[in-house]
Design an enzyme around this catalytic site. Structure first.
Site, mmCIF file in Angstrom:
data_model
loop_
_atom_site.group_PDB
_atom_site.id
_atom_site.type_symbol
_atom_site.label_atom_id
_atom_site.label_comp_id
_atom_site.label_asym_id
_atom_site.label_seq_id
_atom_site.Cartn_x
_atom_site.Cartn_y
_atom_site.Cartn_z
ATOM 1 N N LYS A 1 -66.145 149.609 124.971
ATOM 2 C CA LYS A 1 -65.017 148.673 125.055
ATOM 3 C C LYS A 1 -64.120 148.843 123.836
ATOM 4 O O LYS A 1 -64.464 148.450 122.728
ATOM 5 C CB LYS A 1 -65.506 147.220 125.111
ATOM 6 C CG LYS A 1 -64.377 146.295 125.538
ATOM 7 C CD LYS A 1 -64.407 144.932 124.883
ATOM 8 C CE LYS A 1 -63.603 144.798 123.637
ATOM 9 N NZ LYS A 1 -62.148 144.977 123.739
ATOM 10 N N GLY B 1 -65.274 146.093 113.322
ATOM 11 C CA GLY B 1 -64.204 145.107 113.498
ATOM 12 C C GLY B 1 -64.283 144.049 112.419
ATOM 13 O O GLY B 1 -64.722 144.325 111.298
ATOM 14 N N SER B 2 -63.895 142.832 112.778
ATOM 15 C CA SER B 2 -63.823 141.775 111.768
ATOM 16 C C SER B 2 -65.207 141.185 111.484
ATOM 17 O O SER B 2 -66.128 141.281 112.307
ATOM 18 C CB SER B 2 -62.883 140.681 112.253
ATOM 19 O OG SER B 2 -63.410 140.090 113.418
ATOM 20 N N GLY C 1 -68.263 140.349 114.095
ATOM 21 C CA GLY C 1 -69.531 140.994 113.741
ATOM 22 C C GLY C 1 -70.686 139.998 113.740
ATOM 23 O O GLY C 1 -71.785 140.296 114.227
ATOM 24 N N GLU D 1 -70.086 147.466 111.281
ATOM 25 C CA GLU D 1 -69.213 147.885 110.181
ATOM 26 C C GLU D 1 -68.057 146.908 110.172
ATOM 27 O O GLU D 1 -67.327 146.790 111.159
ATOM 28 C CB GLU D 1 -68.687 149.316 110.402
ATOM 29 C CG GLU D 1 -69.749 150.390 110.253
ATOM 30 C CD GLU D 1 -70.356 150.475 108.862
ATOM 31 O OE1 GLU D 1 -69.763 149.927 107.897
ATOM 32 O OE2 GLU D 1 -71.448 151.045 108.741
ATOM 33 N N CYS E 1 -60.420 150.111 106.627
ATOM 34 C CA CYS E 1 -61.476 149.277 106.043
ATOM 35 C C CYS E 1 -61.819 149.768 104.645
ATOM 36 O O CYS E 1 -62.332 149.010 103.828
ATOM 37 C CB CYS E 1 -62.698 149.240 106.943
ATOM 38 S SG CYS E 1 -63.194 150.855 107.494
ATOM 39 N N GLU F 1 -60.055 139.770 103.081
ATOM 40 C CA GLU F 1 -59.428 141.012 103.569
ATOM 41 C C GLU F 1 -58.091 140.679 104.227
ATOM 42 O O GLU F 1 -58.033 139.900 105.175
ATOM 43 C CB GLU F 1 -60.349 141.697 104.584
ATOM 44 C CG GLU F 1 -59.800 143.032 105.033
ATOM 45 C CD GLU F 1 -60.707 143.759 106.016
ATOM 46 O OE1 GLU F 1 -61.099 143.151 107.021
ATOM 47 O OE2 GLU F 1 -61.010 144.940 105.772
HETATM 48 O O1 TXE Z 1 -60.738 142.210 115.117
HETATM 49 P P1 TXE Z 1 -61.901 141.821 116.119
HETATM 50 P P2 TXE Z 1 -59.153 142.213 115.354
HETATM 51 C C1 TXE Z 1 -60.266 142.795 110.479
HETATM 52 C C2 TXE Z 1 -58.918 142.697 109.837
HETATM 53 C C3 TXE Z 1 -58.056 142.196 110.948
HETATM 54 C C4 TXE Z 1 -58.996 141.274 111.673
HETATM 55 C C5 TXE Z 1 -58.698 140.993 113.107
HETATM 56 O O2 TXE Z 1 -58.971 141.778 108.776
HETATM 57 O O3 TXE Z 1 -56.943 141.507 110.482
HETATM 58 O O4 TXE Z 1 -60.243 141.931 111.582
HETATM 59 O O5 TXE Z 1 -58.637 142.205 113.858
HETATM 60 C C6 TXE Z 1 -63.793 142.893 120.096
HETATM 61 N N1 TXE Z 1 -67.350 139.601 121.783
HETATM 62 N N2 TXE Z 1 -60.572 144.131 110.928
HETATM 63 O O6 TXE Z 1 -58.707 140.967 116.037
HETATM 64 O O7 TXE Z 1 -61.496 140.631 116.888
HETATM 65 C C7 TXE Z 1 -62.324 143.197 120.146
HETATM 66 O O8 TXE Z 1 -61.842 143.155 121.479
HETATM 67 C C8 TXE Z 1 -67.358 140.940 121.750
HETATM 68 C C9 TXE Z 1 -61.204 144.941 109.967
HETATM 69 O O9 TXE Z 1 -58.770 143.480 116.017
HETATM 70 O O10 TXE Z 1 -63.172 141.782 115.352
HETATM 71 C C10 TXE Z 1 -62.273 144.571 119.533
HETATM 72 O O11 TXE Z 1 -62.640 145.556 120.468
HETATM 73 N N3 TXE Z 1 -66.353 141.671 121.269
HETATM 74 C C11 TXE Z 1 -61.846 146.133 110.545
HETATM 75 C C12 TXE Z 1 -63.338 144.469 118.427
HETATM 76 O O12 TXE Z 1 -64.180 143.361 118.814
HETATM 77 C C13 TXE Z 1 -65.290 141.024 120.785
HETATM 78 C C14 TXE Z 1 -61.097 146.801 111.646
HETATM 79 C C15 TXE Z 1 -62.762 144.171 117.042
HETATM 80 O O13 TXE Z 1 -61.911 143.054 117.128
HETATM 81 C C16 TXE Z 1 -65.223 139.621 120.777
HETATM 82 C C17 TXE Z 1 -60.470 145.873 112.535
HETATM 83 C C18 TXE Z 1 -66.326 138.894 121.312
HETATM 84 N N4 TXE Z 1 -66.368 137.560 121.357
HETATM 85 C C19 TXE Z 1 -60.222 144.586 112.149
HETATM 86 N N5 TXE Z 1 -64.050 139.257 120.213
HETATM 87 C C20 TXE Z 1 -62.226 147.113 109.461
HETATM 88 N N6 TXE Z 1 -62.397 146.643 108.227
HETATM 89 O O14 TXE Z 1 -62.349 148.287 109.749
HETATM 90 C C21 TXE Z 1 -63.395 140.385 119.882
HETATM 91 N N7 TXE Z 1 -64.134 141.468 120.233
#
Ligand code: TXE
Length: 477
Positions: A171, A224-225, A229, A246, A280, A379
């Site tokens: 996904k 992701g966030s 996580g 991560e 990141c 962050e």
């Molecule tokens: O992250 P999300 P977003 C941080 C960065 C950014 C913030 C938000 O600070 O501003 O996160 O970004 C999926 N169950 N980073 O909104 O929501 C979502 O669809 C399962 C840092 O993009 O964490 C996506 O595929 N999955 C980071 C993935 O999780 C879910 C890189 C990441 O999205 C979900 C990106 C749920 N309930 C963002 N909700 C880094 N440091 O590398 C969301 N997702």
């Protein structure tokens, strides 16, 4: 317009689609992509579960040649895929092409790893008995990825998952379905049996959550966030599922009095601002000792003036747009907060307009920041960097480590003594000496400590730790 659909059990399927726009030009529609449902996610997991017994016992030549074929096609199409990535995510064309090449290198590496699977035979403590240790595939893996490396991160999760004999439900992030679709299409045509790799595009709260709630996923690897996580972790513990996270960073780069000034400025500009600061591993805290502080700030400010923020597809662009309106607003909110907290806005801070309508933000530098301010602790994930003034190396190290995160850390110094001490005493997973904090090799371990990561390292040979389980077999002949 073509609708790019989900891949479930080897069939392209999909209902409702939504358009994806370019952050460099909101009039530019990248494509229409199917929005998966919870039912799609569950069907994809069922398909991956059904495909697992055969794929987990597939021959290593089959795995090798599929991964190799994918690598070859990605390299052959690097300019086209790089352009798609730049259009969809907003990093510059050279950065996007470099990321595409890296994805090909990752597939190539794991194609090779499929031929290098090994185990151990050791003597038992009981005479006449032998002990074999082998690695078996983990099972059905859920892969949930962010938008900031839309080809490389899927590659570094999908390639080892398949190499070690797992089946996958992937996904991607909502903002980058085009890159995800392209990679899955390449792997599907490379000859993966039906159900081995499934793609379900759609929202995190629907598709992602359905994956977390499904007990048939045996592993989840997530980038992701920090907030999401944690949800992955909690749901996975409920299902006794292996997980790998991560997450964010608030990475420090220390600049000591004895640093090569030009090198330090270039490393800081690269670490903090390239890829629009949306890495990141970006350095968002520059921790600078007193003797070099003013010279460093002056030189870095001059460097920022020369950075050209514009459409990611323009050849002269150094920094593309922020990924979307929501992230841009988050960056601007943090810029206001920094001023309220008493940091000095030394450069940038404004949204800017370009020929094409997009989410453009000036590179932004705060000076006179303290490490206790929220802009130094949270962050931001944009081109926003704080300079923190410190007395000496000891204070610099202590400030560098005083953070909830621990992904990457850098130091600019000509002193072997400080460089060596920093490598050993930094509390980050990755340490860079006289190099940007971002920009890592594809064949070695990647990952952080503290709130940045959880579970085994990604990439290189270390990827086997997550994607396999060890079996210990005792034999008395
Ligand atoms: O992250 P999300 P977003 C941080 C960065 C950014 C913030 C938000 O600070 O501003 O996160 O970004 C999926 N169950 N980073 O909104 O929501 C979502 O669809 C399962 C840092 O993009 O964490 C996506 O595929 N999955 C980071 C993935 O999780 C879910 C890189 C990441 O999205 C979900 C990106 C749920 N309930 C963002 N909700 C880094 N440091 O590398 C969301 N997702």
């Amino acid at each position: 317009m073509t609708i790019y659909q989900n891949l479930i059990a080897g069939e392209w399927v999909g209902g409702e689609a939504s358009d994806n726009i370019s952050p460099s030009d909101t009039n530019d529609i990248v494509g229409a992509f199917s929005q998966g449902t919870a039912k799609d996610a569950n069907q994809a997991i069922a398909a991956a579960k059904a495909a697992f017994p055969a794929w987990s016992r597939s021959g290593i030549i089959e795995r090798h040649s599929i991964l190799r074929k994918a690598a070859d096609e990605i390299i052959a199409r690097k300019d086209e895929l790089g352009k798609l990535l730049a259009r969809e995510e907003g990093k510059t064309l050279p950065e996007a092409i470099a990321e595409t090449v890296r994805a090909a290198q990752i597939f190539d590496f794991f194609a090779g790893e499929a031929l290098r699977l090994t185990g151990e035979i050791v003597p038992s403590v009981r005479p006449g008995i032998s002990v074999e240790l082998t690695r078996e595939p983990l099972g059905v893996i859920g892969i949930i990825t962010p938008w900031n490396f839309p080809i490389a991160i899927p590659a570094w999760k999908i390639a080892p998952a398949l190499c070690y004999g797992n089946t996958v439900v992937f996904k991607p992030a909502e903002l980058v379905p085009g890159c995800a679709w392209a990679i899955v299409d390449i792997l599907h045509r490379a000859g993966l049996p039906n159900g081995v790799l499934n793609l379900v595009m759609g929202s995190g709260s629907v598709v992602g959550q359905a994956m977390l709630d499904n007990p048939d996923l045996t592993g989840i690897t997530f980038t992701g966030s920090t907030g999401t996580g944690k949800r992955v972790a909690i749901a996975s513990i409920e299902h006794n599922r292996k997980f790998q996270l991560e997450m964010g960073g608030k990475n420090p780069m220390v600049v000591l009095d004895d640093a090569d000034l030009d090198l330090a400025v270039e490393a800081a500009a690269n670490s903090g601002f390239f890829s629009t600061g949306q890495r990141c591993t970006a350095a968002s805290r520059l921790i600078v000792t007193e003797g070099i502080h003013d010279k460093f700030v002056a030189a870095l400010t001059e460097r920022l003036k020369r950075l050209n923020v514009d459409n990611a597809l323009n050849r002269e662009t150094d920094i593309g747009p922020v990924v979307d309106e929501k992230q841009l607003q988050q960056d601007l909110d943090y810029i206001s907060l920094g001023q309220q907290e008493g940091a000095k806005l030394a450069f940038g801070g404004e949204r800017i307009e370009r020929q094409t309508p997009g989410f453009y933000l000036q590179p932004t530098l705060f000076t006179e920041a303290t490490n206790q301010m929220r802009i130094s602790r949270e962050e931001i994930f944009g081109p926003v960097v704080n300079v923190i003034r410190v007395k000496d190396y000891a204070e610099a190290l202590s400030v560098a480590n005083d953070t909830p995160f621990g992904l990457s850390a850098g130091i600019a110094t000509t002193s072997l003594k400080y460089a060596t001490h920093f490598k050993r005493n930094s509390e980050a997973g990755m340490v860079m000496v006289n190099l940007p904090t971002a920009g890592v090799d594809f064949h070695v371990a990647f990952g952080g400590r503290k709130a940045s990561s959880f579970g085994p390292r990604e990439q290189g040979k270390y990827a086997a730790e997550f994607f396999t389980v060890v079996k210990t077999a005792y034999t008395q002949p």
